[in-house]
Design a protein around this motif. Structure first.
Motif, PDB file in Angstrom:
ATOM      1  N   TYR A 282       0.853  -1.185   0.000  1.00  0.00           N
ATOM      2  CA  TYR A 282       0.000   0.000   0.000  1.00  0.00           C
ATOM      3  C   TYR A 282       0.886   1.231   0.000  1.00  0.00           C
ATOM      4  O   TYR A 282       2.102   1.140   0.180  1.00  0.00           O
ATOM      5  N   GLU A 283       0.277   2.385  -0.226  1.00  0.00           N
ATOM      6  CA  GLU A 283       1.037   3.621  -0.317  1.00  0.00           C
ATOM      7  C   GLU A 283       0.801   4.513   0.896  1.00  0.00           C
ATOM      8  O   GLU A 283      -0.330   4.628   1.367  1.00  0.00           O
ATOM      9  N   ILE A 284       1.870   5.104   1.377  1.00  0.00           N
ATOM     10  CA  ILE A 284       1.802   6.187   2.360  1.00  0.00           C
ATOM     11  C   ILE A 284       2.575   7.369   1.777  1.00  0.00           C
ATOM     12  O   ILE A 284       3.691   7.192   1.262  1.00  0.00           O
ATOM     13  N   THR A 285       2.002   8.542   1.856  1.00  0.00           N
ATOM     14  CA  THR A 285       2.680   9.746   1.400  1.00  0.00           C
ATOM     15  C   THR A 285       2.990  10.613   2.607  1.00  0.00           C
ATOM     16  O   THR A 285       2.078  11.167   3.236  1.00  0.00           O
ATOM     17  N   THR A 286       4.270  10.696   2.976  1.00  0.00           N
ATOM     18  CA  THR A 286       4.642  11.580   4.080  1.00  0.00           C
ATOM     19  C   THR A 286       4.505  13.026   3.611  1.00  0.00           C
ATOM     20  O   THR A 286       4.755  13.345   2.454  1.00  0.00           O
ATOM     21  N   PRO A 287       4.089  13.921   4.499  1.00  0.00           N
ATOM     22  CA  PRO A 287       3.661  15.251   4.046  1.00  0.00           C
ATOM     23  C   PRO A 287       4.799  16.176   3.645  1.00  0.00           C
ATOM     24  O   PRO A 287       5.930  16.058   4.121  1.00  0.00           O
ATOM     25  N   LYS A 288       4.468  17.100   2.763  1.00  0.00           N
ATOM     26  CA  LYS A 288       5.370  18.205   2.460  1.00  0.00           C
ATOM     27  C   LYS A 288       5.408  19.136   3.672  1.00  0.00           C
ATOM     28  O   LYS A 288       4.593  19.013   4.603  1.00  0.00           O
ATOM     29  N   SER A 289       6.325  20.102   3.654  1.00  0.00           N
ATOM     30  CA  SER A 289       6.410  21.049   4.758  1.00  0.00           C
ATOM     31  C   SER A 289       7.108  22.317   4.291  1.00  0.00           C
ATOM     32  O   SER A 289       7.833  22.323   3.293  1.00  0.00           O
ATOM     33  N   VAL A 290       6.870  23.384   5.043  1.00  0.00           N
ATOM     34  CA  VAL A 290       7.552  24.654   4.812  1.00  0.00           C
ATOM     35  C   VAL A 290       8.082  25.143   6.156  1.00  0.00           C
ATOM     36  O   VAL A 290       7.333  25.227   7.127  1.00  0.00           O
TER      37      VAL A 290
END
Length: 472
Positions: A310-318
């Motif tokens: 399955y897929e997990i997308t770790t979040p972008k950040s600023v």
């Protein structure tokens, strides 16, 4: 005449603030993905160790009926937050007066929680579980089976009220048996991640005051989840293990510096990273349902255990990092971080497929958050002796929504921190710092929106130590 505060005079004050200053409570955020090591002058290296000890406790819900969402204060949960530590390393060097390179290691995302009492622990008493789920109306398994046997011959042709009663009794028995299948075990979650970031920076402008930078990011993640006890209803006994997976993203940013007043400002973007993860899942309720439908033990076991991807997308950040000299011995800093946790979900295949039976074609996510995270931290560092500086910080973290997952039931925090840096030699320094956190109150919620816990008046502390080297 314009006052100048050359960086050399403030060098002992710089970096006292970053030892324990970027450890966050929203979502799975841990390290804050700090990149300030790359902005140090000359050749620079650091090693940072951070330790987190939080006290997160509350009350479970006495309402264990999966079809009723009303929260009823139950028993104390005890402290569910396990201590957590991680390392951060960074090296940076100037190729010439235009180009710089750096390599950063950190452990950006993580979780460590375990329930050792209350409805989040499997007790293994089927009679007591059935009595709890039915609010005492059906006191035992024998009573439930007797009522089922009396209604089952008319399954499908019963009046609506009696059909609902039959379905409810079957559900209560299945949940009680699923809970008993892992008797004595605790709810537990552990998430770990490691990240390696390569950075190439280029300065430009008449005085080389501006810099653009970027590079690749390699990120590794793994996790383990165990849901136990009546609090999780049909999901009681569910277990998943996500194998380590390495995938890639990127970092990019722009910085500005004015050495005359020790001013540095940097805006850094980190991309999302998509992970294609191998996961093993076990779901006792699936085996119980399959057996009730006539499956053999082998067929039931095969249905209840699955290995898949399955897929997990770790979040972008600023991240925004800012510092400026106030006078020749005092430095002010500000840090702002944004992470869109509302876009983040964990959706294991077997868990999701099983939930579709009761919750529609999209099923449920195992973990999700309602809000994005904002973190703000302000600090002051003061050189009090030629080789010694002290610092203080105040901070706020918005959290990622309330109610939130029962596997991390806090809603942000307020914080105060203290730090000190001592230059052992001209090039080597040791820094130490600590931070006290007041966590926001939160209700623990299942993916089905059922409230299963209430957590208030919790706190924690962070301690960190850094060894750094800086040379021209």
């Amino acid at each position: 005449m314009r006052t100048t505060f050359h960086l050399k005079t403030l060098a002992v004050a710089i970096a006292t603030l970053s030892v324990a200053s970027m450890t966050n409570a929203a979502g799975l955020d841990r390290s804050g993905q700090d990149v300030t090591a790359f902005f140090q002058d000359g050749t620079y290296a650091e090693a940072v160790y951070t330790y987190i000890d939080a006290d997160v406790s509350g009350y479970d819900s006495a309402n264990t009926n999966p079809s009723q969402n009303d929260y009823v204060r139950g028993d104390k949960t005890g402290d569910i937050a396990e201590s957590y530590d991680f390392f951060r390393y960074g090296v940076k060097a100037d190729i010439n007066d235009t180009f710089s390179i750096g390599l950063l290691y950190d452990e950006p995302f993580g979780a460590a929680a375990e329930y050792t009492q209350s409805n989040f622990v499997s007790q293994g008493d089927v009679d007591a579980s059935i009595a709890s789920i039915t609010n005492g109306l059906v006191p035992s398994l024998a009573a439930a089976e007797g009522a089922i046997d009396s209604l089952a011959p008319f399954d499908g042709s019963l009046p609506a009220e009696q059909q609902a009663q039959l379905d409810s009794l079957r559900g209560a028995v299945a949940v009680a048996q699923a809970e008993a299948s892992t008797a004595g075990e605790n709810t537990n979650v552990e998430v770990r991640s490691q990240s390696l970031t390569g950075i190439l920076g280029m300065k430009f402008g008449a005085n080389k005051n501006f810099q653009i930078y970027g590079g690749p990011v390699a990120q590794r993640t793994q996790s383990e989840t165990k849901l136990r006890g009546l609090a999780y209803g049909p999901a009681s006994g569910y277990t998943s293990n996500s194998n380590p997976d390495m995938d890639y993203g990127y970092i990019a940013g722009i910085a500005y510096s004015k050495p005359e007043i020790a001013l540095k400002a940097a805006l850094t973007y980190r991309s999302e990273i998509d992970h294609d993860i191998q996961i093993s899942e076990s779901y006792p309720l699936v085996a119980i349902r399959a057996t009730a439908a006539g499956a053999t033990p082998e067929q039931a076991a095969a249905a209840a255990n699955r290995n898949s991807k399955y897929e997990i997308t770790t979040p972008k950040s600023v991240n925004f990092d800012f510092q400026t000299g106030i006078n020749p011995t005092t430095l002010a800093t500000a840090k702002v971080r944004w992470v869109p946790w509302s876009d983040f979900v964990i959706t294991p295949p077997l868990y999701n497929d099983t939930s579709k039976i009761s919750y529609g074609p999209d099923g449920l996510n195992l973990v999700e958050y309602k809000d994005d995270q904002w973190m703000v931290e302000l600090g002051l560092a003061k050189r009090v002796a030629p080789a010694l500086a002290i610092s203080g910080t105040v901070g706020w973290d918005s959290g990622a929504g309330d109610p939130t997952t029962s596997l991390g039931p806090v809603e942000g925090y307020y914080s105060v921190g203290l730090g000190a840096k001592y230059n052992v030699t001209e090039n080597w320094a040791v820094s130490a710092g600590g931070k006290y956190l007041w966590f926001g109150d939160a209700k623990g919620q299942l993916p089905s929106d059922k409230i299963v816990g209430d957590f208030q008046d919790n706190d924690g502390y962070i301690a960190g130590v850094k060894l750094s080297y800086q040379g021209k």
